[in-house]
Scaffold this active site. Structure first.
Site, PDB file in Angstrom:
ATOM      1  CG  ASN A 152      -1.902   1.121   1.283  1.00  0.00           C
ATOM      2  OD1 ASN A 152      -1.581   2.250   0.936  1.00  0.00           O
ATOM      3  ND2 ASN A 152      -3.109   0.827   1.729  1.00  0.00           N
TER       4      ASN A 152
ATOM      5  N   GLY B 246       0.109   4.339   0.079  1.00  0.00           N
ATOM      6  CA  GLY B 246      -0.317   5.338   1.043  1.00  0.00           C
ATOM      7  C   GLY B 246       0.292   5.092   2.407  1.00  0.00           C
TER       8      GLY B 246
ATOM      9  CG  ASP C  62      -4.234  -6.003  10.288  1.00  0.00           C
ATOM     10  OD1 ASP C  62      -4.414  -5.663   9.099  1.00  0.00           O
ATOM     11  OD2 ASP C  62      -5.026  -6.746  10.903  1.00  0.00           O
TER      12      ASP C  62
ATOM     13  CG  PHE D 292      -4.880   5.198   2.628  1.00  0.00           C
ATOM     14  CD1 PHE D 292      -5.054   4.001   3.292  1.00  0.00           C
ATOM     15  CD2 PHE D 292      -3.832   6.020   3.019  1.00  0.00           C
ATOM     16  CE1 PHE D 292      -4.214   3.622   4.315  1.00  0.00           C
ATOM     17  CE2 PHE D 292      -2.978   5.656   4.040  1.00  0.00           C
ATOM     18  CZ  PHE D 292      -3.167   4.445   4.701  1.00  0.00           C
TER      19      PHE D 292
ATOM     20  CE1 TYR E 241     -14.789   1.209   5.303  1.00  0.00           C
ATOM     21  CE2 TYR E 241     -12.604   0.399   5.910  1.00  0.00           C
ATOM     22  CZ  TYR E 241     -13.879   0.164   5.431  1.00  0.00           C
ATOM     23  OH  TYR E 241     -14.255  -1.116   5.078  1.00  0.00           O
TER      24      TYR E 241
ATOM     25  CE  LYS F  36      -4.600   9.446   7.841  1.00  0.00           C
ATOM     26  NZ  LYS F  36      -4.586   8.771   6.520  1.00  0.00           N
TER      27      LYS F  36
END
Length: 242
Positions: free
Chosen positions: A14, A16, A79, A195, A197, A218
């Site tokens: 991923n 992101g 995770d 990315f 949700y 963030k």
């Protein structure tokens, strides 16, 4: 000029997550060039790891162990997912494949919003959850490592049922940390950043979604940022060890 050798691999495909991880590490580890020495599993030639665990911690440890063994590099994995109160904590570990196809953010979000369409705003509480793990390849099973001060051992996180390394017959020292970001779910996505949700969760105390936050803002509050900051002393210790 000799090519710069990677020192740390993030066990993900991923992009992101890789971008976020590099920014969280930037300037935190002397001598580590995050843009060239921190790579993802694809660049390291490591395959995706099936998330067969039943908790976030189990899955993060599984990915870190597997990628460390495959690459010979210190591996970090996470995770993470969304836990919705009225769904009893779902999607949880199934967040990335909630709609049936792994990594389809739009489909996952659309399905979740449809499932919550009749839920009043007062009952739309949810939280992002992250377990982040680091593993060192080629060490003695069950060997602990970590910073000079702090937790004595970097083995398992008993809080959610992860067994000690020896129970898995491992050959890697490891540690796992957790982070959470509580908030409220919107009825429609807002924002173009982030990315997963991010466009539908408004963190508690804010009036914007995670996807509307600047990346640095963030990272300062996110579940992933919290977990990786707690993990940082163990990442440093792992790099010194390897």
């Amino acid at each position: 000029m000799a090519a710069v050798k990677p020192r740390l691999v993030l066990a993900t495909h991923n992009k992101g997550k890789l971008r976020e991880f590099r920014e969280l590490l930037r300037g935190q580890i002397p001598g580590l060039d995050v843009d060239t020495q921190v790579i993802d599993a694809a660049a390291a030639g490591a395959p995706d790891v099936a998330e067969t665990g039943v908790t976030f911690a189990e899955n993060s440890l599984l990915k870190a162990r597997t990628v460390a063994a495959a690459t010979g590099l210190v591996a970090v994995a996470d995770d993470s997912g969304l836990a919705v109160d009225v769904l009893g904590g779902a999607p949880g570990i199934f967040s990335a494949r909630w709609s049936g196809r792994h990594g389809d953010d739009d489909a996952n979000t659309a399905l979740l919003l449809a499932q919550l369409a009749d839920i009043d705003d007062a009952h739309r509480a949810a939280r992002f959850v992250c377990a982040a793990a680091v593993a060192v390849p080629g060490t003695v099973s069950g060997t602990a490592f970590g910073p000079a001060a702090g937790p004595a051992s970097g083995t398992a996180a008993g809080a959610d049922g992860v067994a000690a390394p020896a129970a898995f017959g491992l050959r890697a020292a490891e540690h796992v940390e957790h982070g959470e970001l509580p908030g409220v779910l919107l009825r429609a996505p807002r924002g173009d950043g982030g990315f997963g949700y991010d466009p539908i969760l408004v963190p508690d105390g804010l009036c914007v979604s995670c996807a509307e936050l600047a990346p640095d803002d963030k990272n300062a509050i996110s579940h992933r940022g919290q977990a990786f900051r707690k993990l940082l002393p163990y990442i440093i210790a792992a790099l010194e060890r390897n």
